[in-house]
Motif scaffolding. Structure first.
Motif, PDB file in Angstrom:
ATOM      1  N   GLN A   1       0.808  -1.222   0.000  1.00  0.00           N
ATOM      2  CA  GLN A   1       0.000   0.000   0.000  1.00  0.00           C
ATOM      3  C   GLN A   1       0.845   1.278   0.000  1.00  0.00           C
ATOM      4  OE1 GLN A   1      -3.558  -0.269  -0.252  1.00  0.00           O
ATOM      5  NE2 GLN A   1      -2.632  -2.204  -0.847  1.00  0.00           N
ATOM      6  N   ILE A   2       2.164   1.106  -0.022  1.00  0.00           N
ATOM      7  CA  ILE A   2       3.047   2.285  -0.086  1.00  0.00           C
ATOM      8  C   ILE A   2       2.967   2.880  -1.494  1.00  0.00           C
ATOM      9  CG2 ILE A   2       5.492   2.994  -0.067  1.00  0.00           C
ATOM     10  CD1 ILE A   2       5.954   0.934   2.149  1.00  0.00           C
ATOM     11  N   GLY A   3       2.967   4.190  -1.564  1.00  0.00           N
ATOM     12  CA  GLY A   3       2.954   4.847  -2.876  1.00  0.00           C
ATOM     13  C   GLY A   3       1.572   5.341  -3.257  1.00  0.00           C
ATOM     14  N   MET A   4       1.470   5.808  -4.511  1.00  0.00           N
ATOM     15  CA  MET A   4       0.202   6.392  -4.953  1.00  0.00           C
ATOM     16  C   MET A   4      -0.859   5.310  -5.118  1.00  0.00           C
ATOM     17  SD  MET A   4      -0.550   8.708  -8.284  1.00  0.00           S
ATOM     18  CE  MET A   4       0.547  10.048  -7.911  1.00  0.00           C
ATOM     19  N   SER A   5      -2.060   5.596  -4.587  1.00  0.00           N
ATOM     20  CA  SER A   5      -3.137   4.603  -4.672  1.00  0.00           C
ATOM     21  C   SER A   5      -3.741   4.609  -6.074  1.00  0.00           C
ATOM     22  CB  SER A   5      -4.215   4.906  -3.645  1.00  0.00           C
ATOM     23  OG  SER A   5      -5.014   5.974  -4.113  1.00  0.00           O
TER      24      SER A   5
ATOM     25  N   MET B   1      -1.673  10.049  -2.610  1.00  0.00           N
ATOM     26  CA  MET B   1      -0.274   9.741  -2.275  1.00  0.00           C
ATOM     27  C   MET B   1      -0.155   9.296  -0.821  1.00  0.00           C
ATOM     28  SD  MET B   1       2.659   9.490  -3.431  1.00  0.00           S
ATOM     29  CE  MET B   1       2.611  10.376  -4.960  1.00  0.00           C
ATOM     30  N   ARG B   2       0.403   8.077  -0.619  1.00  0.00           N
ATOM     31  CA  ARG B   2       0.530   7.569   0.754  1.00  0.00           C
ATOM     32  C   ARG B   2       1.974   7.149   1.012  1.00  0.00           C
ATOM     33  NH1 ARG B   2      -4.157   3.253  -0.501  1.00  0.00           N
ATOM     34  NH2 ARG B   2      -2.419   2.497  -1.743  1.00  0.00           N
ATOM     35  N   THR B   3       2.468   7.437   2.176  1.00  0.00           N
ATOM     36  CA  THR B   3       3.725   6.881   2.667  1.00  0.00           C
ATOM     37  C   THR B   3       4.915   7.041   1.733  1.00  0.00           C
ATOM     38  OG1 THR B   3       2.205   5.093   3.208  1.00  0.00           O
ATOM     39  CG2 THR B   3       4.371   4.979   4.190  1.00  0.00           C
ATOM     40  N   SER B   4       4.955   8.117   0.964  1.00  0.00           N
ATOM     41  CA  SER B   4       6.114   8.255   0.072  1.00  0.00           C
ATOM     42  C   SER B   4       7.298   8.867   0.822  1.00  0.00           C
ATOM     43  CB  SER B   4       5.756   9.095  -1.150  1.00  0.00           C
ATOM     44  OG  SER B   4       5.493  10.394  -0.739  1.00  0.00           O
ATOM     45  N   VAL B   5       7.068   9.329   2.059  1.00  0.00           N
ATOM     46  CA  VAL B   5       8.063  10.006   2.904  1.00  0.00           C
ATOM     47  C   VAL B   5       8.975  10.956   2.112  1.00  0.00           C
ATOM     48  CG1 VAL B   5       8.123   8.460   4.896  1.00  0.00           C
ATOM     49  CG2 VAL B   5       9.495   7.874   2.917  1.00  0.00           C
TER      50      VAL B   5
ATOM     51  N   TYR C   1      11.144   7.916  -5.361  1.00  0.00           N
ATOM     52  CA  TYR C   1      11.266   6.497  -5.731  1.00  0.00           C
ATOM     53  C   TYR C   1      10.048   5.684  -5.283  1.00  0.00           C
ATOM     54  CZ  TYR C   1      16.236   7.762  -6.004  1.00  0.00           C
ATOM     55  OH  TYR C   1      17.421   8.369  -6.302  1.00  0.00           O
ATOM     56  N   LEU C   2       9.351   6.193  -4.247  1.00  0.00           N
ATOM     57  CA  LEU C   2       8.247   5.413  -3.677  1.00  0.00           C
ATOM     58  C   LEU C   2       6.883   5.766  -4.270  1.00  0.00           C
ATOM     59  CD1 LEU C   2       9.282   5.250   0.098  1.00  0.00           C
ATOM     60  CD2 LEU C   2       9.411   3.434  -1.600  1.00  0.00           C
ATOM     61  N   ILE C   3       6.868   6.659  -5.254  1.00  0.00           N
ATOM     62  CA  ILE C   3       5.579   7.071  -5.823  1.00  0.00           C
ATOM     63  C   ILE C   3       4.833   5.854  -6.399  1.00  0.00           C
ATOM     64  CG2 ILE C   3       4.502   8.371  -7.723  1.00  0.00           C
ATOM     65  CD1 ILE C   3       6.511  10.608  -7.156  1.00  0.00           C
ATOM     66  N   ASP C   4       5.557   4.998  -7.088  1.00  0.00           N
ATOM     67  CA  ASP C   4       4.918   3.812  -7.675  1.00  0.00           C
ATOM     68  C   ASP C   4       4.897   2.632  -6.712  1.00  0.00           C
ATOM     69  OD1 ASP C   4       4.334   5.011 -10.058  1.00  0.00           O
ATOM     70  OD2 ASP C   4       6.253   4.505 -10.981  1.00  0.00           O
TER      71      ASP C   4
END
Lengths: 154, 504
Positions: B182-186, B191-195, B199-202
């Motif tokens: 569930q990290i990254g764009m839903s 946008m969730r948990t991209s801190v 790199y974590l967007i996807d």
């Protein structure tokens, strides 16, 4: 006597709870709607429940007899744990250093140190092997990469 | 079902000259190499060699690219067996039993089992494709998000059966994987948990995570041992034992056929394909086995189920491409690019107007499968040499390759760092008897599950259960899943109780 909650197990459950908690908080904070929480919310609930069950079961379970405990029941007492952690830390540094100092130098140093840490004998064989392996990776594996690869020497 | 005239034309196209076959063996070898090196993807190999097909005619180009596909699918299984590194998500289940077999000194048998199951699976997949391309295409068109949810749910149920020591640990590992997905764009753009990391967007890169949690963590555990196979007498590469393993595949006809059929049908569903097929097939083999406790510890049926399903899903994945012009995954997307290079548009008109070409592609693939059997046997002697390398040299070398593989997939530092992070997680999990495979399955299927669930909620107006009654395929799939998951074990338990009563 109750069962012991070993440090590595506590660390694992702590990491799982911390990461799950952060993802849940971040998702709720971003948008508290059904379409955004359809997986996060139920999964977070189940993780919390399972963590409580596991901790309770481990603490309430009678402690194993010493003879039984030797085969994996006392993971944090294993003398190899520090060697594993050292190699793991080295691996983390190597992964970070790949794009900082160059793929070739980072690989050469990591493989050399890794061979020695894993019990490789001789003073010239590990660095020679590391050099040959690095060259093979850079010119073989690396040439197949569709991305630019930073190297310092090769 | 088969257009006889088109079939004779296809045979003529394929066998009137040697030209279409010229690039098949190089293609298979390229696939084997790319598939067996962690971090090099089959789709990457196909994309790299796509420009080579400019100068080829359409059939030759298709046979070349599909031979990379065929060789790569098997190559991924080889590293899963020998080093616990699934080359792609379609080989995850192969590692469950293949690697324990290798550790027991049965690497020859495991490689033989994998090869024979792959060949039979791919053969069944392509035969089904030839016989049923039109009905399968109609089936694919009727697949909506709800059907996908059911199929993905089926794949996820495997989590509950992957418990090394306790069910709670298996479930916690699986649900943690779902949470990480569930990290990254839903799916809806939140946008969730991209801190703050682009790199974590996807989301987390799945293949580097898989390499880290499976391979790197296992390699750390191997440190201190001398060889992958402890017994020196068992370290040899024996052609006879590989053949014996291949022969053993046919001792499990039920597992082989069920795996091949499941692979072909699930593989036909765009976007789901081989990643789920091998897991569902493995799960079903374990559930229906008389000795499920052997699974995960080196059961031959486990390797047969996984390899037959992932190879037959290749034929399935070609259904949507040939019949509808829809690529089901990255590899078929490259094939679609080859279509456009040659001014060919896949879809109903392609099947109707150029049936002979469609048949020649399918028949050519059947020929490739036979060639794979020969090439696979020859290359296994070379690939199997890994068991003779001292672990003091193998462990750091493969760890380095894992990190390189992570970079090869993402092209950024995010790949190697994901490998390292998941290596640490996997190491902690293995030390405490948590099944790492469950986390990978959750991570792999979680995002797919979320996307399809959200689409189902939107289409159904927030009432998915009523919507299910309007979707016969989803309903049938759901009932079959319930029967398999609840009905079959209940019947088994009832039978066991009756047997116990009569014995008393």
């Amino acid at each position: 006597m109750t069962g012991k909650f070993y440090a590595t197990h506590a660390a694992l459950i702590g990491i799982i709870l911390a990461i799950s908690g952060f993802i849940t908080w971040s998702a709720v904070d971003a948008r508290a709607s059904l379409d955004n929480l359809v997986v996060v919310a139920p999964v977070a609930g189940v993780i919390a429940l399972l963590a409580v069950i596991l901790v309770a079961v481990t603490l309430l379970k009678p402690a194993p007899a010493p003879a039984e405990g030797e085969a994996g029941e006392a993971p944090s007492k294993d003398p190899g744990i520090w060697g594993d952690m050292l190699l793991l830390a080295g691996f983390g540094v190597f992964c970070y250093a790949l794009t900082k100092v160059g793929f070739d130098l980072a690989t050469f140093l990591f493989v050399w140190a890794g061979v020695v840490m894993s019990g490789g004998k001789g003073w010239w064989q590990p660095p020679l092997y590391a050099a040959l392996f690095t060259a093979a990776l850079v010119y073989g594996f690396g040439s197949l990469f569709p991305y630019p690869m930073l190297t310092l020497v090769l | 079902m088969i257009d006889q005239f088109a079939l004779s034309q296809a045979l003529d196209l394929l066998f009137s000259s040697f030209t279409p076959w010229l690039w098949v063996i190089p293609g298979l070898l390229i696939g084997l190499v790319f598939g067996s090196i962690p971090g090099l993807q089959i789709s990457m190999a196909m994309a790299v060699f796509l420009p080579v097909t400019f100068s080829m005619d359409f059939l030759q180009a298709m046979l070349f690219l599909t031979s990379i596909f065929t060789g790569g699918a098997y190559g991924g299984g080889v590293t899963a067996i020998l080093m616990n590194i699934p080359g792609s998500s379609s080989s995850i289940a192969t590692a469950f039993d293949g690697y324990p077999m290798a550790r027991q000194g049965k690497h020859n048998e495991a490689l033989g089992l994998g090869l024979a199951a792959s060949v039979v699976g791919a053969f069944v997949g392509y035969i089904l494709l030839m016989l049923m391309i039109q009905p399968l295409a109609a089936f694919v068109l009727k697949i909506g998000p709800l059907e996908m949810v059911v199929v993905v749910l089926w794949g996820l149920t495997l989590i509950a059966t992957l418990n090394d020591s306790s069910m709670a640990k298996g479930l916690l590992a699986g649900f943690f994987g779902l949470m990480l997905s569930q990290i990254g764009m839903s799916t809806t753009g939140v946008m969730r948990t991209s801190v703050g990391m682009p790199y974590l967007i996807d989301g987390l890169p799945v293949v580097p995570a898989m390499i880290g949690i499976f391979a790197a963590s296992e390699l750390l555990r191997l440190r201190g041992e001398t060889y992958l196979v402890q017994n020196e007498a068992q370290r040899d590469i024996s052609f006879g034992r590989i053949l014996k393993g291949a022969g053993e595949t046919f001792k499990y006809p039920g597992v082989l056929i069920r795996g091949s059929l499941l692979g072909a049908v699930i593989g036909a569903i765009p976007g789901v394909g081989s990643s789920v097929a091998n897991l569902v097939s493995y799960g079903e083999a374990k559930r229906t086995s008389k000795t499920p406790e052997r699974f995960g510890k080196g059961a031959s049926e486990g390797v047969v189920a996984a390899e037959s399903a992932n190879s037959s899903s290749e034929g399935g994945s070609m259904t949507a491409l040939l019949a509808l012009g829809i690529p089901g995954g990255a590899a078929t997307a490259v094939l679609l690019a080859a279509f456009s290079f040659h001014n060919i548009i896949g879809g109903p008109s392609f099947i109707r107007n150029q049936t002979d070409v469609v048949y020649s592609i399918i028949l050519g693939n059947l020929g490739q499968v036979l060639l794979l059997a020969v090439l696979g046997l020859l290359s296994l002697r070379l690939l199997g040499l890994v068991v003779r390398v001292p672990l003091s040299y193998l462990v750091p070398s493969v760890l380095a390759m894992c990190a390189w593989g992570g970079y090869g997939i993402t092209g950024t530092i995010a790949g190697p760092l994901t490998v390292a992070g998941f290596a640490a997680l996997g190491w902690l999990m293995r030390r405490n008897n948590y099944p790492v495979a469950a986390t990978v399955i959750g991570l792999l299927l979680g995002r797919m599950m979320e996307g399809e669930l959200v689409r189902t909620m939107q289409i159904s107006g927030g009432n998915p259960l009523r919507y299910m009654l309007e979707r016969p395929i989803a309903l049938v799939l759901f009932i079959i899943m319930l029967l398999v998951l609840v009905g079959a074990p209940a019947l088994k338990a009832l039978r066991r109780r009756r047997q116990a009563r009569t014995e008393v």
